[in-house]
Design a protein around this motif. Structure first.
Motif, PDB file in Angstrom:
ATOM      1  N   GLY A  58       0.795  -1.221   0.000  1.00  0.00           N
ATOM      2  CA  GLY A  58       0.000   0.000   0.000  1.00  0.00           C
ATOM      3  C   GLY A  58       0.825   1.267   0.000  1.00  0.00           C
ATOM      4  N   SER A  59       2.133   1.150   0.234  1.00  0.00           N
ATOM      5  CA  SER A  59       2.955   2.361   0.218  1.00  0.00           C
ATOM      6  C   SER A  59       3.507   2.585  -1.185  1.00  0.00           C
ATOM      7  N   ASN A  60       3.779   3.821  -1.493  1.00  0.00           N
ATOM      8  CA  ASN A  60       4.338   4.183  -2.790  1.00  0.00           C
ATOM      9  C   ASN A  60       5.810   4.512  -2.593  1.00  0.00           C
ATOM     10  N   LEU A  61       6.597   3.490  -2.303  1.00  0.00           N
ATOM     11  CA  LEU A  61       8.001   3.690  -1.977  1.00  0.00           C
ATOM     12  C   LEU A  61       8.783   4.312  -3.129  1.00  0.00           C
ATOM     13  N   GLU A  62       8.537   3.865  -4.334  1.00  0.00           N
ATOM     14  CA  GLU A  62       9.269   4.403  -5.481  1.00  0.00           C
ATOM     15  C   GLU A  62       8.999   5.901  -5.646  1.00  0.00           C
ATOM     16  N   GLY A  63       7.746   6.304  -5.524  1.00  0.00           N
ATOM     17  CA  GLY A  63       7.397   7.717  -5.628  1.00  0.00           C
ATOM     18  C   GLY A  63       8.001   8.535  -4.505  1.00  0.00           C
ATOM     19  N   GLU A  64       8.031   7.944  -3.320  1.00  0.00           N
ATOM     20  CA  GLU A  64       8.604   8.614  -2.152  1.00  0.00           C
ATOM     21  C   GLU A  64      10.095   8.875  -2.357  1.00  0.00           C
ATOM     22  N   VAL A  65      10.811   7.856  -2.771  1.00  0.00           N
ATOM     23  CA  VAL A  65      12.254   7.994  -2.977  1.00  0.00           C
ATOM     24  C   VAL A  65      12.547   8.909  -4.161  1.00  0.00           C
ATOM     25  N   ASP A  66      11.767   8.790  -5.239  1.00  0.00           N
ATOM     26  CA  ASP A  66      11.967   9.674  -6.392  1.00  0.00           C
ATOM     27  C   ASP A  66      11.725  11.134  -6.024  1.00  0.00           C
ATOM     28  N   GLY A  67      10.718  11.379  -5.207  1.00  0.00           N
ATOM     29  CA  GLY A  67      10.444  12.747  -4.764  1.00  0.00           C
ATOM     30  C   GLY A  67      11.590  13.309  -3.945  1.00  0.00           C
ATOM     31  N   PHE A  68      12.115  12.499  -3.036  1.00  0.00           N
ATOM     32  CA  PHE A  68      13.251  12.946  -2.235  1.00  0.00           C
ATOM     33  C   PHE A  68      14.470  13.178  -3.125  1.00  0.00           C
ATOM     34  N   ARG A  69      14.663  12.321  -4.119  1.00  0.00           N
ATOM     35  CA  ARG A  69      15.802  12.461  -5.033  1.00  0.00           C
ATOM     36  C   ARG A  69      15.781  13.822  -5.722  1.00  0.00           C
ATOM     37  N   VAL A  70      14.601  14.233  -6.199  1.00  0.00           N
ATOM     38  CA  VAL A  70      14.473  15.530  -6.880  1.00  0.00           C
ATOM     39  C   VAL A  70      14.872  16.662  -5.941  1.00  0.00           C
ATOM     40  N   VAL A  71      14.402  16.611  -4.711  1.00  0.00           N
ATOM     41  CA  VAL A  71      14.735  17.654  -3.736  1.00  0.00           C
ATOM     42  C   VAL A  71      16.228  17.619  -3.413  1.00  0.00           C
ATOM     43  N   ALA A  72      16.786  16.425  -3.241  1.00  0.00           N
ATOM     44  CA  ALA A  72      18.212  16.294  -2.933  1.00  0.00           C
ATOM     45  C   ALA A  72      19.070  16.877  -4.050  1.00  0.00           C
ATOM     46  N   GLU A  73      18.690  16.597  -5.282  1.00  0.00           N
ATOM     47  CA  GLU A  73      19.440  17.148  -6.411  1.00  0.00           C
ATOM     48  C   GLU A  73      19.325  18.674  -6.462  1.00  0.00           C
ATOM     49  N   THR A  74      18.176  19.203  -6.070  1.00  0.00           N
ATOM     50  CA  THR A  74      17.987  20.647  -6.005  1.00  0.00           C
ATOM     51  C   THR A  74      18.933  21.268  -4.976  1.00  0.00           C
ATOM     52  N   GLU A  75      19.239  20.507  -3.932  1.00  0.00           N
ATOM     53  CA  GLU A  75      20.163  20.976  -2.895  1.00  0.00           C
ATOM     54  C   GLU A  75      21.622  20.773  -3.300  1.00  0.00           C
ATOM     55  N   GLY A  76      21.864  20.275  -4.512  1.00  0.00           N
ATOM     56  CA  GLY A  76      23.229  20.111  -5.008  1.00  0.00           C
ATOM     57  C   GLY A  76      23.841  18.751  -4.759  1.00  0.00           C
ATOM     58  N   LEU A  77      23.054  17.826  -4.227  1.00  0.00           N
ATOM     59  CA  LEU A  77      23.574  16.481  -3.986  1.00  0.00           C
ATOM     60  C   LEU A  77      23.532  15.673  -5.275  1.00  0.00           C
ATOM     61  N   LYS A  78      24.538  14.858  -5.485  1.00  0.00           N
ATOM     62  CA  LYS A  78      24.559  13.971  -6.641  1.00  0.00           C
ATOM     63  C   LYS A  78      23.944  12.648  -6.205  1.00  0.00           C
ATOM     64  N   VAL A  79      22.900  12.238  -6.883  1.00  0.00           N
ATOM     65  CA  VAL A  79      22.210  10.999  -6.537  1.00  0.00           C
ATOM     66  C   VAL A  79      22.648   9.918  -7.514  1.00  0.00           C
ATOM     67  N   VAL A  80      23.139   8.824  -6.964  1.00  0.00           N
ATOM     68  CA  VAL A  80      23.593   7.704  -7.782  1.00  0.00           C
ATOM     69  C   VAL A  80      22.618   6.552  -7.581  1.00  0.00           C
ATOM     70  N   PRO A  81      21.937   6.135  -8.629  1.00  0.00           N
ATOM     71  CA  PRO A  81      20.955   5.063  -8.483  1.00  0.00           C
ATOM     72  C   PRO A  81      21.618   3.704  -8.302  1.00  0.00           C
ATOM     73  N   PRO A  82      20.939   2.788  -7.618  1.00  0.00           N
ATOM     74  CA  PRO A  82      21.463   1.425  -7.509  1.00  0.00           C
ATOM     75  C   PRO A  82      21.704   0.851  -8.907  1.00  0.00           C
ATOM     76  N   GLY A  83      22.722   0.028  -9.027  1.00  0.00           N
ATOM     77  CA  GLY A  83      23.031  -0.576 -10.313  1.00  0.00           C
ATOM     78  C   GLY A  83      23.963   0.272 -11.155  1.00  0.00           C
ATOM     79  N   ASP A  84      24.367   1.423 -10.629  1.00  0.00           N
ATOM     80  CA  ASP A  84      25.246   2.322 -11.365  1.00  0.00           C
ATOM     81  C   ASP A  84      26.684   1.799 -11.413  1.00  0.00           C
ATOM     82  N   GLY A  85      27.035   0.887 -10.521  1.00  0.00           N
ATOM     83  CA  GLY A  85      28.394   0.364 -10.470  1.00  0.00           C
ATOM     84  C   GLY A  85      29.204   0.988  -9.350  1.00  0.00           C
ATOM     85  N   ILE A  86      28.825   2.182  -8.926  1.00  0.00           N
ATOM     86  CA  ILE A  86      29.563   2.847  -7.857  1.00  0.00           C
ATOM     87  C   ILE A  86      29.384   2.114  -6.525  1.00  0.00           C
TER      88      ILE A  86
END
Length: 79
Positions: free
Chosen positions: A37-65
């Motif tokens: 019942g939770s929308n975890l993907e939407g929750e994390v994606d929303g936070f990602r957008v805000v984090a990037e706005t704050e200048g943070l670089k977001v690296v998604p899982p599977g990127d190799g890093i």
């Protein structure tokens, strides 16, 4: 995890805090768990957008890093 990002009103404060406490090129690992019942993907994606706005670089899982960070962490502990 998701207690921090469940409410979108927390996203900006969390991103600002992460940006303030990280060393240059530091790493912040955010892991969130959901439930039926939770929308975890939407929750994390929303936070990602805000984090990037704050200048943070977001690296998604599977990127190799992630494998490199884990390997370096384990190597550092062994030394």
């Amino acid at each position: 995890g998701s207690d921090l990002t469940y409410n979108s009103a927390n996203w900006k404060a969390l991103a600002e805090t992460v940006a303030a406490v990280l060393k240059r090129r530091g790493v912040f690992l955010y892991v969130a768990g959901g439930h039926s019942g939770s929308n975890l993907e939407g929750e994390v994606d929303g936070f990602r957008v805000v984090a990037e706005t704050e200048g943070l670089k977001v690296v998604p899982p599977g990127d190799g890093i992630w494998d490199g960070l884990l390997e370096r962490s384990l190597r550092d502990k062994a030394e």
